[in-house]
Design a protein around this motif. Structure first.
Motif, PDB file in Angstrom:
ATOM      1  N   VAL A   1      18.498  -1.039 -65.319  1.00 19.45           N
ATOM      2  CA  VAL A   1      18.648  -1.782 -64.078  1.00 19.45           C
ATOM      3  C   VAL A   1      18.746  -3.271 -64.387  1.00 19.45           C
ATOM      4  O   VAL A   1      17.908  -3.812 -65.111  1.00 19.45           O
ATOM      5  CB  VAL A   1      17.458  -1.538 -63.130  1.00 19.45           C
ATOM      6  N   GLN A   2      19.755  -3.903 -63.853  1.00 18.93           N
ATOM      7  CA  GLN A   2      19.893  -5.350 -64.006  1.00 18.93           C
ATOM      8  C   GLN A   2      19.708  -6.003 -62.645  1.00 18.93           C
ATOM      9  O   GLN A   2      20.284  -5.556 -61.658  1.00 18.93           O
ATOM     10  CB  GLN A   2      21.259  -5.698 -64.590  1.00 18.93           C
ATOM     11  N   LEU A   3      18.903  -7.054 -62.635  1.00 19.55           N
ATOM     12  CA  LEU A   3      18.588  -7.751 -61.402  1.00 19.55           C
ATOM     13  C   LEU A   3      19.142  -9.170 -61.460  1.00 19.55           C
ATOM     14  O   LEU A   3      19.029  -9.840 -62.478  1.00 19.55           O
ATOM     15  CB  LEU A   3      17.080  -7.792 -61.178  1.00 19.55           C
ATOM     16  N   GLN A   4      19.718  -9.607 -60.360  1.00 12.70           N
ATOM     17  CA  GLN A   4      20.299 -10.944 -60.286  1.00 12.70           C
ATOM     18  C   GLN A   4      19.762 -11.626 -59.042  1.00 12.70           C
ATOM     19  O   GLN A   4      20.047 -11.207 -57.922  1.00 12.70           O
ATOM     20  CB  GLN A   4      21.823 -10.855 -60.226  1.00 12.70           C
ATOM     21  N   ALA A   5      18.982 -12.688 -59.261  1.00 11.89           N
ATOM     22  CA  ALA A   5      18.423 -13.445 -58.146  1.00 11.89           C
ATOM     23  C   ALA A   5      19.288 -14.659 -57.837  1.00 11.89           C
ATOM     24  O   ALA A   5      19.870 -15.261 -58.739  1.00 11.89           O
ATOM     25  CB  ALA A   5      17.010 -13.894 -58.477  1.00 11.89           C
ATOM     26  N   SER A   6      19.362 -15.002 -56.581  1.00 13.09           N
ATOM     27  CA  SER A   6      20.134 -16.174 -56.159  1.00 13.09           C
ATOM     28  C   SER A   6      19.510 -16.766 -54.900  1.00 13.09           C
ATOM     29  O   SER A   6      18.640 -16.142 -54.274  1.00 13.09           O
ATOM     30  CB  SER A   6      21.590 -15.782 -55.898  1.00 13.09           C
ATOM     31  N   GLY A   7      19.963 -17.966 -54.552  1.00  9.28           N
ATOM     32  CA  GLY A   7      19.535 -18.570 -53.294  1.00  9.28           C
ATOM     33  C   GLY A   7      18.574 -19.733 -53.432  1.00  9.28           C
ATOM     34  O   GLY A   7      18.218 -20.356 -52.431  1.00  9.28           O
ATOM     35  N   GLY A   8      18.136 -20.030 -54.645  1.00  6.29           N
ATOM     36  CA  GLY A   8      17.225 -21.146 -54.814  1.00  6.29           C
ATOM     37  C   GLY A   8      17.911 -22.475 -54.565  1.00  6.29           C
ATOM     38  O   GLY A   8      19.133 -22.552 -54.430  1.00  6.29           O
ATOM     39  N   GLY A   9      17.112 -23.525 -54.502  1.00  3.23           N
ATOM     40  CA  GLY A   9      17.670 -24.852 -54.294  1.00  3.23           C
ATOM     41  C   GLY A   9      16.596 -25.868 -54.018  1.00  3.23           C
ATOM     42  O   GLY A   9      15.405 -25.579 -54.134  1.00  3.23           O
ATOM     43  N   LEU A  10      17.049 -27.070 -53.658  1.00  3.54           N
ATOM     44  CA  LEU A  10      16.153 -28.185 -53.348  1.00  3.54           C
ATOM     45  C   LEU A  10      16.133 -28.376 -51.837  1.00  3.54           C
ATOM     46  O   LEU A  10      17.189 -28.574 -51.226  1.00  3.54           O
ATOM     47  CB  LEU A  10      16.645 -29.454 -54.036  1.00  3.54           C
ATOM     48  N   VAL A  11      14.941 -28.301 -51.259  1.00  2.00           N
ATOM     49  CA  VAL A  11      14.792 -28.487 -49.820  1.00  2.00           C
ATOM     50  C   VAL A  11      13.591 -29.376 -49.557  1.00  2.00           C
ATOM     51  O   VAL A  11      12.743 -29.571 -50.426  1.00  2.00           O
ATOM     52  CB  VAL A  11      14.610 -27.141 -49.071  1.00  2.00           C
ATOM     53  N   GLN A  12      13.526 -29.868 -48.331  1.00  2.00           N
ATOM     54  CA  GLN A  12      12.376 -30.656 -47.924  1.00  2.00           C
ATOM     55  C   GLN A  12      11.284 -29.744 -47.356  1.00  2.00           C
ATOM     56  O   GLN A  12      11.563 -28.635 -46.902  1.00  2.00           O
ATOM     57  CB  GLN A  12      12.784 -31.688 -46.875  1.00  2.00           C
ATOM     58  N   ALA A  13      10.076 -30.248 -47.371  1.00  2.00           N
ATOM     59  CA  ALA A  13       8.962 -29.496 -46.796  1.00  2.00           C
ATOM     60  C   ALA A  13       9.272 -29.135 -45.346  1.00  2.00           C
ATOM     61  O   ALA A  13       9.809 -29.958 -44.601  1.00  2.00           O
ATOM     62  CB  ALA A  13       7.679 -30.312 -46.882  1.00  2.00           C
ATOM     63  N   GLY A  14       8.950 -27.911 -44.981  1.00  2.00           N
ATOM     64  CA  GLY A  14       9.204 -27.431 -43.633  1.00  2.00           C
ATOM     65  C   GLY A  14      10.510 -26.671 -43.486  1.00  2.00           C
ATOM     66  O   GLY A  14      10.730 -26.011 -42.466  1.00  2.00           O
ATOM     67  N   ALA A  15      11.361 -26.779 -44.484  1.00  2.00           N
ATOM     68  CA  ALA A  15      12.658 -26.111 -44.412  1.00  2.00           C
ATOM     69  C   ALA A  15      12.532 -24.634 -44.777  1.00  2.00           C
ATOM     70  O   ALA A  15      11.454 -24.141 -45.123  1.00  2.00           O
ATOM     71  CB  ALA A  15      13.649 -26.806 -45.344  1.00  2.00           C
TER      72      ALA A  15
END
Length: 125
Positions: A1-15
């Motif tokens: 099984v290979q897993l691929q995570a995505s969606g991270g980034g830089l956001v401000q508090a509360g986002a």
């Protein structure tokens, strides 16, 4: 099984951010899937799990703010993170095991056999 995570980034508090984990080789319905995170200088910590029974399970740190869900059509397990805080800053890992885990073992990283590469979430104050 290979897993691929995505969606991270830089956001401000509360986002909000939505992380997604895609699997190849297996469908998530046959896996216990979880998200762990590792902040700089700290151990990897459990965030949330989606058990094979379809029951979600959360660490106290994310209760009320994070929601884990499974999209059968896309074969993904997503982590919706709301009201983000600077202390949520970490590399988030999608993990899985083909075994059904008892509830008391669901938060233990050693129970998971498959690990994705991680996606970085940075929350600024």
């Amino acid at each position: 099984v290979q897993l691929q995570a995505s969606g991270g980034g830089l956001v401000q508090a509360g986002a909000s951010l939505r992380l997604s984990c895609a699997a190849s080789g297996r469908t998530f319905s046959s896996l216990t899937t979880a998200w762990f995170r590792q902040a700089p200088g700290k151990e990897r910590a459990f965030v949330a799990a989606f058990r094979r029974t379809g029951t979600p399970y959360y660490a106290d740190s994310g209760k009320g703010r994070f929601t884990i869900s499974r999209d059968k059509a896309k074969n993904t397990v997503d982590l919706q993170m709301n009201s983000l805080r600077p202390e949520d800053t970490a590399v988030y890992y999608c993990v899985a095991t083909s075994r059904g885990l008892i509830l008391s073992s669901t938060h233990k990283k050693e129970e998971y056999d498959y690990w994705g590469q991680g996606t970085l979430v940075t929350v600024s104050s």
